[in-house]
Design an enzyme around this catalytic site. Sequence first.
Site, PDB file in Angstrom:
ATOM      1  N   ASP A   1       0.841  -1.203   0.000  1.00 55.59           N
ATOM      2  CA  ASP A   1       0.000   0.000   0.000  1.00 55.59           C
ATOM      3  C   ASP A   1       0.877   1.254   0.000  1.00 55.59           C
ATOM      4  OD1 ASP A   1       0.868  -0.134   2.606  1.00 55.59           O
ATOM      5  OD2 ASP A   1      -1.121  -0.031   3.526  1.00 55.59           O
TER       6      ASP A   1
ATOM      7  N   GLU B   1      -1.115  -5.773   8.611  1.00 58.47           N
ATOM      8  CA  GLU B   1      -0.267  -5.154   9.632  1.00 58.47           C
ATOM      9  C   GLU B   1      -0.808  -5.457  11.028  1.00 58.47           C
ATOM     10  OE1 GLU B   1       0.265  -0.972   8.902  1.00 58.47           O
ATOM     11  OE2 GLU B   1       1.051  -1.306   6.878  1.00 58.47           O
TER      12      GLU B   1
ATOM     13  N   GLU C   1       9.587  -4.056  10.136  1.00 56.71           N
ATOM     14  CA  GLU C   1       9.949  -2.756   9.550  1.00 56.71           C
ATOM     15  C   GLU C   1      10.497  -1.820  10.627  1.00 56.71           C
ATOM     16  OE1 GLU C   1       7.029  -1.017   6.976  1.00 56.71           O
ATOM     17  OE2 GLU C   1       8.130   0.875   6.814  1.00 56.71           O
TER      18      GLU C   1
END
Length: 313
Positions: free
Chosen positions: A44, A115, A181
Site C-alpha cells: 500500500d 499489519e 519494519e
Amino acid sequence: MRVSTTQLATMKRKGRRIVMLTAYDYSTARLAEEAEIPVILVGDSLGMVMLGFESTIPVTLDMVLHHTAAVVRGNRTSLIVGDMPFLTYRGNPDEALRNAGRLLQEAGAGAVKVEGADTAATIRRMVDSGIPVMGHLGLTPQSVNQLGGWKAQGKTPAAAAQMLDDALTLQDAGCFALVLETVPATLAGIISRRLTIPTIGIGAGPACDGQVQVLHDLLGWYPDRTPKHARVYAPLGDIIRDAFRAYAADVQAGTFPAAAQTIDVDPALFAGLEPGGSRQSLAEGTVPVIIPSVEAGGDTLDAELRYGGGRQP
Ligand code: KIV
C-alpha cells in the site's frame, strides 16, 4: 511456475536469504521476473510512491486490486503478495475474508499482507480458508498516526518483548512470513531465530531471513527522500529527469524525430493535398512509393507502431 510460500519456508531452513521487492505495475513486474525476484509485494506504499498521498491511509482495496492485477499480468514466476489497505481487515471478519479473497480471485495475488498482531483471529480464518497471509510488525505505516510518526519501534526491552510475543502470535495464527519494519537489528535477529517462519526485514538489519525494499527507494526515484535503510542501486530519478530534458530539447530544436524515427511516402504522391493543391491530380489507386529509412531498416509503412509492453503472441 510461481514461487510458493512453502519454498520460502525451505529457503529459511536452508539459510538462503529471501529477496522481496515492491512493484506496482506491469512494466516493473516484467523486469522483476527477468531478474528472478522471488517475491513481489504490491504494497500500500503505492499510495505514497505512485499516487502522491502523504501516507498509506487513503489507499483503498480497489487501488490495490488494480495495481496487483497489473503486476500479475507482467510477472509469471514471482509470488505476488497483495497488501490489505487500512480498515479492510479489521472489524467484520466476514468482510475481511471477502476482501482478502478478492485479492486472490480478482487480482491473481498468491498471498495477502496485513499489519499488526491484533487481527490474529481474522488471520487464522483467512489461512484456514486457503489464503496465505504475511504479517507485518514494527513500524506499521497504517498506524502512523498512533505511533507518533515514522519512528523506529521495539527500542526498549518491554517494547521488544511485546514485539516478540506479537511475532509468535502471528506465527501461531498461520502467517507464512513476517515483515519487520524499522526495528533494531538485534531485536530482528532474535525474532528471526525464535520463529520458524521467515522474517523479511526493511530497516531491520541483516539478520532477517530476507529483505524487502520499496522500489522507488532502490531506484533513487525521489533522491531527496531516500530513507536511511535504503541503498540506491540505480539513480533513476536523475536519469529519467535528464532524459525528459534531452527529449524536450530535441523536440524544441527540431532534431526529433529524425529519419530513423520516421515513415514516409514520396511527397509527390500527396502533393494535391497541399494548400492550393488539386485533388484531381491525386492518382487513383496509386501504390505508395515508400521512402525507406535506412537507419530504421524499414521499407514498409506497416512498420511496428505498437507501443511497448504486452506479451508476444
Ligand atoms: O507497503 C509496503 O510497501 C510495505 C513494505 C514497506 C513492507 O508494507
